[in-house]
Design a protein around this motif. Structure first.
Motif, PDB file in Angstrom:
ATOM      1  N   THR A 143      -8.712   2.008 -13.955  1.00  0.00           N
ATOM      2  CA  THR A 143      -8.678   3.006 -13.022  1.00  0.00           C
ATOM      3  C   THR A 143      -9.529   3.610 -12.666  1.00  0.00           C
ATOM      4  N   SER A 144     -10.427   4.445 -12.473  1.00  0.00           N
ATOM      5  CA  SER A 144     -10.697   5.934 -12.509  1.00  0.00           C
ATOM      6  C   SER A 144     -11.126   6.423 -11.077  1.00  0.00           C
ATOM      7  N   GLY A 145     -10.391   5.592 -10.466  1.00  0.00           N
ATOM      8  CA  GLY A 145     -10.346   6.270  -8.903  1.00  0.00           C
ATOM      9  C   GLY A 145      -8.773   6.184  -8.186  1.00  0.00           C
ATOM     10  N   ALA A 146      -8.687   5.983  -6.645  1.00  0.00           N
ATOM     11  CA  ALA A 146      -7.704   4.867  -5.507  1.00  0.00           C
ATOM     12  C   ALA A 146      -7.870   3.631  -6.190  1.00  0.00           C
ATOM     13  N   VAL A 147      -6.526   3.160  -5.861  1.00  0.00           N
ATOM     14  CA  VAL A 147      -6.278   1.723  -5.480  1.00  0.00           C
ATOM     15  C   VAL A 147      -5.815   2.234  -4.037  1.00  0.00           C
TER      16      VAL A 147
ATOM     17  N   SER B 118       9.144  -1.722   4.007  1.00  0.00           N
ATOM     18  CA  SER B 118       8.609   0.000   4.100  1.00  0.00           C
ATOM     19  C   SER B 118       9.540   1.233   3.345  1.00  0.00           C
ATOM     20  N   GLY B 119       9.272   2.011   2.458  1.00  0.00           N
ATOM     21  CA  GLY B 119       9.929   2.524   1.581  1.00  0.00           C
ATOM     22  C   GLY B 119       8.903   3.813   1.392  1.00  0.00           C
ATOM     23  N   THR B 120       9.849   5.263   1.168  1.00  0.00           N
ATOM     24  CA  THR B 120       9.786   6.028   0.745  1.00  0.00           C
ATOM     25  C   THR B 120       9.336   6.577  -0.568  1.00  0.00           C
ATOM     26  N   PHE B 121       8.518   7.048  -1.762  1.00  0.00           N
ATOM     27  CA  PHE B 121       8.081   8.149  -2.149  1.00  0.00           C
ATOM     28  C   PHE B 121       8.409   9.598  -2.646  1.00  0.00           C
ATOM     29  N   VAL B 122       9.777   9.896  -2.537  1.00  0.00           N
ATOM     30  CA  VAL B 122       9.977  11.344  -2.426  1.00  0.00           C
ATOM     31  C   VAL B 122       9.542  11.964  -4.039  1.00  0.00           C
ATOM     32  N   VAL B 123       8.445  13.120  -3.688  1.00  0.00           N
ATOM     33  CA  VAL B 123       8.029  13.284  -5.152  1.00  0.00           C
ATOM     34  C   VAL B 123       8.355  14.679  -5.078  1.00  0.00           C
ATOM     35  N   ARG B 124       9.021  15.515  -6.606  1.00  0.00           N
ATOM     36  CA  ARG B 124       9.328  17.307  -6.148  1.00  0.00           C
ATOM     37  C   ARG B 124       8.263  17.563  -7.274  1.00  0.00           C
TER      38      ARG B 124
ATOM     39  N   THR C 244       1.777  -4.173 -11.917  1.00  0.00           N
ATOM     40  CA  THR C 244       2.794  -3.029 -12.022  1.00  0.00           C
ATOM     41  C   THR C 244       1.531  -2.006 -12.344  1.00  0.00           C
ATOM     42  N   ILE C 245       1.960  -1.017 -11.598  1.00  0.00           N
ATOM     43  CA  ILE C 245       0.626   0.002 -11.319  1.00  0.00           C
ATOM     44  C   ILE C 245       1.397   0.814 -11.938  1.00  0.00           C
ATOM     45  N   SER C 246       0.536   2.221 -13.323  1.00  0.00           N
ATOM     46  CA  SER C 246       0.968   2.512 -13.319  1.00  0.00           C
ATOM     47  C   SER C 246       0.379   3.544 -13.307  1.00  0.00           C
ATOM     48  N   PHE C 247       0.658   5.729 -13.267  1.00  0.00           N
ATOM     49  CA  PHE C 247       0.696   6.842 -12.149  1.00  0.00           C
ATOM     50  C   PHE C 247       1.218   7.439 -12.475  1.00  0.00           C
ATOM     51  N   VAL C 248       0.680   8.934 -12.544  1.00  0.00           N
ATOM     52  CA  VAL C 248       1.446  10.414 -12.965  1.00  0.00           C
ATOM     53  C   VAL C 248       0.930  11.053 -11.022  1.00  0.00           C
ATOM     54  N   PRO C 249       2.406  11.297 -10.361  1.00  0.00           N
ATOM     55  CA  PRO C 249       2.622  11.963  -9.116  1.00  0.00           C
ATOM     56  C   PRO C 249       1.643  13.607  -9.687  1.00  0.00           C
ATOM     57  N   ILE C 250       0.531  13.970  -8.738  1.00  0.00           N
ATOM     58  CA  ILE C 250       0.278  15.562  -9.518  1.00  0.00           C
ATOM     59  C   ILE C 250       1.138  16.488  -8.092  1.00  0.00           C
ATOM     60  N   ARG C 251       1.341  16.127  -7.106  1.00  0.00           N
ATOM     61  CA  ARG C 251       1.594  16.430  -5.663  1.00  0.00           C
ATOM     62  C   ARG C 251       2.941  16.648  -5.255  1.00  0.00           C
ATOM     63  N   PRO C 252       3.498  17.108  -4.703  1.00  0.00           N
ATOM     64  CA  PRO C 252       4.656  17.025  -3.723  1.00  0.00           C
ATOM     65  C   PRO C 252       4.450  16.394  -2.897  1.00  0.00           C
ATOM     66  N   GLY C 253       5.313  15.671  -1.980  1.00  0.00           N
ATOM     67  CA  GLY C 253       5.264  14.921  -1.196  1.00  0.00           C
ATOM     68  C   GLY C 253       6.107  14.002  -0.872  1.00  0.00           C
ATOM     69  N   ASN C 254       6.201  13.719   0.690  1.00  0.00           N
ATOM     70  CA  ASN C 254       7.016  12.017   0.873  1.00  0.00           C
ATOM     71  C   ASN C 254       5.789  11.483   0.912  1.00  0.00           C
ATOM     72  N   TYR C 255       5.736  10.462   0.088  1.00  0.00           N
ATOM     73  CA  TYR C 255       5.483   9.186   0.683  1.00  0.00           C
ATOM     74  C   TYR C 255       5.484   7.787   0.724  1.00  0.00           C
ATOM     75  N   GLU C 256       4.922   7.338   2.452  1.00  0.00           N
ATOM     76  CA  GLU C 256       5.306   6.314   2.569  1.00  0.00           C
ATOM     77  C   GLU C 256       4.866   5.193   1.950  1.00  0.00           C
ATOM     78  N   PHE C 257       5.146   4.244   1.168  1.00  0.00           N
ATOM     79  CA  PHE C 257       4.859   2.771   0.682  1.00  0.00           C
ATOM     80  C   PHE C 257       4.895   2.203   1.981  1.00  0.00           C
TER      81      PHE C 257
ATOM     82  N   ARG D 112       0.912  -1.302   0.303  1.00  0.00           N
ATOM     83  CA  ARG D 112      -0.430  -0.184  -0.052  1.00  0.00           C
ATOM     84  C   ARG D 112       0.802   1.242  -0.026  1.00  0.00           C
ATOM     85  N   SER D 113       0.171   2.322  -0.723  1.00  0.00           N
ATOM     86  CA  SER D 113       0.728   3.445  -0.225  1.00  0.00           C
ATOM     87  C   SER D 113      -0.158   4.571  -0.363  1.00  0.00           C
ATOM     88  N   PRO D 114      -0.737   4.613   0.655  1.00  0.00           N
ATOM     89  CA  PRO D 114      -1.997   5.606   0.490  1.00  0.00           C
ATOM     90  C   PRO D 114      -1.835   6.866   0.327  1.00  0.00           C
ATOM     91  N   GLU D 115      -1.118   7.095   0.702  1.00  0.00           N
ATOM     92  CA  GLU D 115      -0.893   8.526   0.183  1.00  0.00           C
ATOM     93  C   GLU D 115      -0.337   9.034  -0.647  1.00  0.00           C
TER      94      GLU D 115
END
Ligand SMILES: [Cu+2]
Length: 141
Positions: free
Chosen positions: A95-99, A135-141, A111-124, A73-76
């Motif tokens: 999809t047309s919404g959240a996973v 656990s790990g982190t997506f660092v989105v700039r 595979t899950i394909s996506f486009v980040p739309i907001r910067p932040g640090n998001y845990e997976f 999971r990576s809710p954020e």
């Protein structure tokens, strides 16, 4: 379905905005693949940090060894990204919404394909194993 998808998304953007067409108008072009292998015997992810950019297209390829059932999971991130599709063995979930989560009951790759739309640090993480190494982190700039 990638070609069809790119054409449908790119065409309206090019009509609406000449700048978008020259710059980053086609969000589904040139995806970058992020690989994640899950080792449930040693409780380790192959990667614990990904640096991403908003507006870029990513394919997260997750491979599980099947030793222990778990859900990734990576809710954020999923709340702050546009999610295109989930693919399991050439079967596509559009999809047309959240996973909520990606559950592995057995070994395999999805595979899950996506486009980040907001910067932040998001845990997976693997649910229930966050504090045991998965656990790990997506660092989105
Ligand atoms: Cu299940």
């Amino acid at each position: 379905m990638q070609v069809w998808f790119a054409a449908v998304i790119a065409a309206p953007l090019m009509i609406l905005s000449p700048l978008a067409a020259q710059a980053e108008g086609n969000l589904a072009s040139r995806p970058e693949t992020l690989e994640l292998s899950i080792d449930t015997r040693t409780l380790a992810f192959s990667d614990t940090e990904y640096e991403l950019e908003t507006g870029k297209y990513y394919i997260w390829e997750i491979t599980h060894d099947g030793f222990e059932e778990l859900m990734i999971r990576s809710p954020e991130l999923f709340r702050n990204a546009w999610i295109n599709q989930v693919i399991i063995n050439d079967l596509e979930v559009h999809t047309s919404g959240a996973v909520y989560g990606l559950e592995f009951d057995d070994e395999g790759t999805l595979t899950i394909s996506f486009v980040p739309i907001r910067p932040g640090n998001y845990e997976f993480f693997a649910e229930g194993f966050q504090d045991r190494g998965l656990s790990g982190t997506f660092v989105v700039r």
